[in-house]
Design an enzyme around this catalytic site. Structure first.
Site, PDB file in Angstrom:
ATOM      1  N   GLU A   1     -36.305  67.689  29.979  1.00  0.00           N
ATOM      2  CA  GLU A   1     -36.673  67.165  31.289  1.00  0.00           C
ATOM      3  C   GLU A   1     -36.289  65.707  31.501  1.00  0.00           C
ATOM      4  OE1 GLU A   1     -40.529  67.252  28.827  1.00  0.00           O
ATOM      5  OE2 GLU A   1     -38.580  68.204  28.825  1.00  0.00           O
TER       6      GLU A   1
ATOM      7  N   ARG B   1     -40.935  65.867  15.439  1.00  0.00           N
ATOM      8  CA  ARG B   1     -42.326  66.258  15.189  1.00  0.00           C
ATOM      9  C   ARG B   1     -42.455  67.576  14.448  1.00  0.00           C
ATOM     10  NH1 ARG B   1     -41.618  63.538  19.597  1.00  0.00           N
ATOM     11  NH2 ARG B   1     -42.757  61.611  19.900  1.00  0.00           N
TER      12      ARG B   1
END
Length: 192
Positions: A113, A76
């Site tokens: 995560e 991104r």
């Protein structure tokens, strides 16, 4: 005002509210327990992209000296990094996942995560002493940004700041990065 514990600049609250309204949440993606914040809807709207770039450029011009390189993180950061580098009149360098760049590369593992990656940068992409901005969509645990910072400093680049659209402050990722971080706004972490 732009939220972010490490940065505040005056910005039209309507612009920030508009950008924030475009970010969608996807519970349990890509794995159970993760609330995924998707910034792709921002890029479906040319006015939102214009706002995004103008806010980042205003922040950089207000707080930094000249920038030599904008470094965009896979994937991104590739969407707005080149636009930001064009506006700042500097070069753009990608940091990609392993095996995506030709030539000699430096590699660094990263943990986030919901998994791990190996990031790479071409070793001739940054000249020693270059003043670098690192850009990505989201700051969560800080693992990806920390790895990118290690790659850049390993090549002799100077990290001026890390810029993200969104920060999840409950995950305390900025403390792991080791460099100044700025986000346009913050969102809560957690899965419903």
């Amino acid at each position: 005002l732009l939220s972010g514990r490490r940065g505040n600049m005056a910005a039209p609250s309507d612009d920030l509210a508009y950008l924030k309204s475009l970010v969608t949440q996807h519970p349990h993606f890509p794995i159970k327990g993760i609330l995924f914040h998707d910034v792709f809807p921002i890029f479906r709207d040319h006015a939102a992209v214009d706002i995004l770039v103008k806010l980042f450029v205003a922040h950089v011009k207000e707080t930094q000296t000249d920038i030599d390189v904008v470094i965009g993180l896979d994937a991104r950061g590739f969407l707005f990094g080149p636009l930001l580098s064009q506006a700042l009149k500097c070069s753009f360098v990608p940091v990609r996942k392993s095996g995506k760049l030709p030539g000699k590369v430096a590699a660094q593992s990263s943990t986030k995560e919901y998994g791990s990656d190996v990031l790479e940068i071409q070793t001739d992409a940054i000249k020693p002493g270059s003043k670098c901005l690192i850009v990505d969509d989201l700051l969560a645990t800080g693992g990806t940004l920390a790895a990118a910072c290690q790659l850049v400093t390993g090549l002799g680049g100077q990290i001026v700041e890390c810029l993200c659209i969104v920060e999840l402050p409950e995950l305390n990722g900025a403390s792991r990065v080791g460099h100044k971080c700025f986000s346009l706004f913050q969102l809560p972490d957690g899965c419903e």
